[in-house]
Design a protein around this motif. Sequence first.
Motif, mmCIF file in Angstrom:
data_model
loop_
_atom_site.group_PDB
_atom_site.id
_atom_site.type_symbol
_atom_site.label_atom_id
_atom_site.label_comp_id
_atom_site.label_asym_id
_atom_site.label_seq_id
_atom_site.Cartn_x
_atom_site.Cartn_y
_atom_site.Cartn_z
ATOM 1 N N TYR A 26 -40.041 10.051 -82.761
ATOM 2 C CA TYR A 26 -41.070 10.597 -83.468
ATOM 3 C C TYR A 26 -42.401 10.536 -82.805
ATOM 4 O O TYR A 26 -43.049 11.281 -82.580
ATOM 5 N N PHE A 27 -42.618 9.294 -82.386
ATOM 6 C CA PHE A 27 -43.623 8.937 -81.586
ATOM 7 C C PHE A 27 -43.886 9.398 -80.244
ATOM 8 O O PHE A 27 -44.736 9.934 -79.955
ATOM 9 N N ARG A 28 -42.600 9.717 -79.696
ATOM 10 C CA ARG A 28 -42.381 10.371 -78.216
ATOM 11 C C ARG A 28 -43.019 11.643 -78.608
ATOM 12 O O ARG A 28 -43.812 12.271 -77.795
ATOM 13 N N ARG A 29 -42.511 12.349 -79.454
ATOM 14 C CA ARG A 29 -42.886 13.850 -79.855
ATOM 15 C C ARG A 29 -44.361 13.802 -80.134
ATOM 16 O O ARG A 29 -45.047 14.911 -79.739
ATOM 17 N N VAL A 30 -44.881 13.118 -80.780
ATOM 18 C CA VAL A 30 -46.390 12.876 -81.370
ATOM 19 C C VAL A 30 -47.309 13.081 -79.956
ATOM 20 O O VAL A 30 -48.200 13.647 -79.910
ATOM 21 N N LEU A 31 -46.808 12.005 -79.160
ATOM 22 C CA LEU A 31 -47.525 11.475 -78.024
ATOM 23 C C LEU A 31 -47.345 12.862 -76.818
ATOM 24 O O LEU A 31 -48.556 13.315 -76.284
ATOM 25 N N GLU A 32 -46.346 13.478 -76.768
ATOM 26 C CA GLU A 32 -46.284 14.731 -76.151
ATOM 27 C C GLU A 32 -46.964 15.847 -76.596
ATOM 28 O O GLU A 32 -47.586 16.376 -75.467
ATOM 29 N N LYS A 33 -47.048 15.953 -77.889
ATOM 30 C CA LYS A 33 -47.725 17.062 -78.451
ATOM 31 C C LYS A 33 -49.422 16.651 -78.070
ATOM 32 O O LYS A 33 -50.267 17.681 -77.680
ATOM 33 N N LEU A 34 -49.596 15.541 -78.159
ATOM 34 C CA LEU A 34 -51.042 14.999 -77.997
ATOM 35 C C LEU A 34 -51.423 15.148 -76.513
ATOM 36 O O LEU A 34 -52.557 15.768 -76.412
ATOM 37 N N LEU A 113 -49.854 5.911 -86.274
ATOM 38 C CA LEU A 113 -49.688 7.121 -86.916
ATOM 39 C C LEU A 113 -51.186 7.758 -87.015
ATOM 40 O O LEU A 113 -51.580 8.977 -86.355
ATOM 41 N N LEU A 114 -52.217 6.798 -87.008
ATOM 42 C CA LEU A 114 -53.652 7.158 -86.683
ATOM 43 C C LEU A 114 -54.117 7.199 -85.494
ATOM 44 O O LEU A 114 -54.836 7.800 -84.980
ATOM 45 N N ARG A 115 -53.230 6.111 -84.582
ATOM 46 C CA ARG A 115 -53.629 6.229 -83.254
ATOM 47 C C ARG A 115 -52.426 5.849 -82.659
ATOM 48 O O ARG A 115 -52.018 4.739 -82.089
#
Length: 137
Positions: A26-34, A113-115
Amino acid sequence: MGMGITKDELLQASANDYMNEAQLDYFRRVLEKLRIETMSSIEDAKQQLACPPEMNDEADRASYEEESRLALRIVDRERRLLPKIDAAMKRISSGDYGYCLESGEPIGIARLLLRPTAELCAEVKILNERREQNYRH
């Protein structure tokens, strides 16, 4: 996207599940999107700086200079974010993601989730900020 867990599922996960495969994914995807958003934000700001509009009077020039200042600030901030995103991606690969670099304690889902680039748990961050304030005086 479909696959993968939701934000709600993340927040409800038990402590034993902390930073399991699904969460890291999940966080890998969040970071890739970011990372993609950050790059495109830098590009947009650069475009804006590269193509000055036609300026017919002082007011135009003043507002353009103000917009340029803002654009430069955005580029600056986003540029500083990129290495943090890359470092977070590395921590996902190495298995350190989600744990405080100083205390080794879990940073916690809500804070990540916030950062998503967070390196320190809230307690250590607060302590460090307090320390910095004390040095300043």
